[in-house]
Enzyme design. Structure first.
Site, PDB file in Angstrom:
ATOM      1  CE  LYS A  63      -7.727   3.164  -5.177  1.00 43.81           C
ATOM      2  NZ  LYS A  63      -8.212   3.907  -4.017  1.00 43.81           N
TER       3      LYS A  63
ATOM      4  CD  GLN B 262      -9.671   7.355  -3.610  1.00 42.17           C
ATOM      5  OE1 GLN B 262      -9.868   6.258  -4.124  1.00 42.17           O
ATOM      6  NE2 GLN B 262      -8.513   7.658  -3.030  1.00 42.17           N
TER       7      GLN B 262
ATOM      8  CG  ASP C  97     -10.327   1.141   0.599  1.00 37.05           C
ATOM      9  OD1 ASP C  97      -9.397   0.643  -0.072  1.00 37.05           O
ATOM     10  OD2 ASP C  97     -10.825   2.255   0.367  1.00 37.05           O
TER      11      ASP C  97
END
Ligand code: NAP
Length: 288
Positions: free
Chosen positions: A54, A98, A121
Site C-alpha cells: 500500500k 491494518q 478503509d
C-alpha cells in the site's frame, strides 16, 4: 471457455493511473500532497507485505505516506492516542489501521476512532451509516473495487438480481449496499442459507466472498451470469477463489479470475479513497 474474463489487473492499473493524474492535479491546486498514514501493530508477515505494498503504491501515485509500526504488545491507549493525533494532523488525509490487530486489542474499537473523513478503509460505523443512508462518504475498498469491475465489464445492474454470498462487515454487507444503491435486487446468502445452489442460480450477478476453495460449482450459475470471485484460498495446489473457475467459466457470461480479478482492485480503491478524503477535507476546511 465461453465467459469473458474481467481483467482486474488491467482495470486496477487503469484506476491507479487515473488516481495518479488526479493526485498531481490536486497537489498542483492545493500546494500539498494527499497523505496516507498506515498503522501496523506487531510483525505479522502477511500484514507487513500488505502495508508495504500500500505504501509503495501510494509513493508511485504521488501520495505521501506516514508509517507507524507499533510493537505487538503496545497498549490500546497508545494506539488510541496515535489515531487521535493523526485525526487532527493536516498533512494526513487518510488513516489505515491494518487488521487483524493482536488479540489484546479491539480492531473494531480502534478503527471506529478514525475520523470518518479520513476513514480510507470505509469501515467505521459512521462510514457504514453513510453508505446505508446513501450519503457521501468513503466506501470499503474491496466492494467498491467490485463495483468498478462490474461497470468496466459493462454490466447494467438496474433491475438485475444480485446474489452476494457472505455477510461480513468487511465485504458482504457493504457489497450488498452498493449493489442496492445501483438499483439491483439484492439477496445476501450466508452459512445458514437453505439450498444455496438454488439461490445462486437465481443470480444475474453472483458475488462470492466466503473463503471456501472453489465452493461455487458450474451448476450453481445461471448461463450468462456475471460472476465476481472475492475469495482468496491458498492450498498445496496454488491460489484459488471461492468459484470453481474452469468449470464456471464454461457457463458464465463474464467472470473474474483468481488471482488477477478482485485482488488488484483493493489497493487501487484505497488510493482513490485517499485522494477523495484529501478532496473532502480541502473542501470542508481543516479537521477540527
Ligand atoms: P468472513 O468474515 O469469514 O465471512 C465469510 C462469510 O461467508 C460469512 O458471512 C459466512 O456466513 C459465509 N459462509 C461461510 N461458509 C459458508 C457456506 N458454506 N455457505 C454459505 N456461506 C458461507 O470473510 P470475509 O472477510 O468476508 O472474506 C471472504 C473471502 O474474501 C475470504 O477468502 C477473504 O480472503 C476474501 N477477501 C478478499 C479480498 C481481496 O482483496 N480480494 C478482500 C476481502 C476479503 P456466516 O456469516 O453465516 O458465518
Amino acid at each position: 471457455m465461453s465467459a469473458e474474463i474481467i481483467d482486474g489487473k488491467a482495470i486496477g492499473a487503469k484506476v491507479r493511473e487515473e488516481v495518479g493524474r488526479d493526485v498531481a492535479a490536486f497537489t498542483e491546486r492545493t500546494g500539498h500532497k494527499p497523505g496516507l498514514a498506515t498503522i501496523l501493530v506487531g510483525d505479522d508477515p502477511a500484514s507487513e507485505v500488505y502495508v508495504a505494498s500500500k505504501r509503495r503504491t501510494a509513493g508511485e501515485l504521488g501520495i505521501e505516506s506516514f508509517h507507524h509500526a507499533l510493537p505487538a504488545d503496545v497498549a490500546s491507549e497508545e494506539v488510541e492516542a496515535l489515531i487521535e493525533r493523526l485525526n487532527t494532523d493536516d498533512s494526513v488525509s487518510g488513516i489505515l489501521c491494518q487488521l487483524p490487530v493482536p488479540d489484546h486489542l479491539d480492531g473494531v474499537h480502534l478503527t471506529g476512532l478514525i475520523d470518518a473523513r479520513k476513514d480510507v478503509d470505509g469501515l467505521t460505523p459512521l462510514s457504514a451509516g453513510y453508505l446505508a443512508l446513501g450519503r457521501e462518504g468513503l466506501r470499503p475498498c474491496t466492494p467498491a473495487g467490485c463495483m468498478v469491475l462490474l461497470a468496466e465489464a459493462g454490466v447494467d445492474l438496474s433491475g438485475k438480481h444480485a446474489v452476494v454470498i457472505g455477510r461480513s462487515n468487511l465485504f458482504g454487507k457493504p457489497m450488498a449496499q452498493l449493489l442496492l444503491a445501483a438499483n439491483a435486487t439484492v439477496t445476501i446468502a450466508h452459512s445458514r442459507t437453505a439450498d444455496l445452489p438454488a439461490v445462486c442460480r437465481e443470480a444475474d450477478v453472483l458475488v462470492a466472498a466466503v473463503g471456501r476453495d472453489r465452493m461455487v460449482k458450474a451448476d450453481w450459475v445461471r448461463p450468462g451470469a456475471t460472476v465476481i470471485d472475492v475469495g482468496i484460498n491458498r492450498s498445496d495446489d496454488g491460489l484459488h477463489g471461492d468459484v470453481d473457475f474452469d468449470a464456471v467459466a464454461e457457463v458464465a457470461g463474464a467472470i473474474t479470475p483468481v488471482p488477477g480479478g478482485v485482488g488488484p482492485m483493493t489497493i487501487a480503491m484505497l488510493m482513490r479513497n485517499t485522494l477523495q478524503a484529501a478532496e473532502m477535507i480541502a473542501r470542508e476546511g481543516a479537521v477540527a
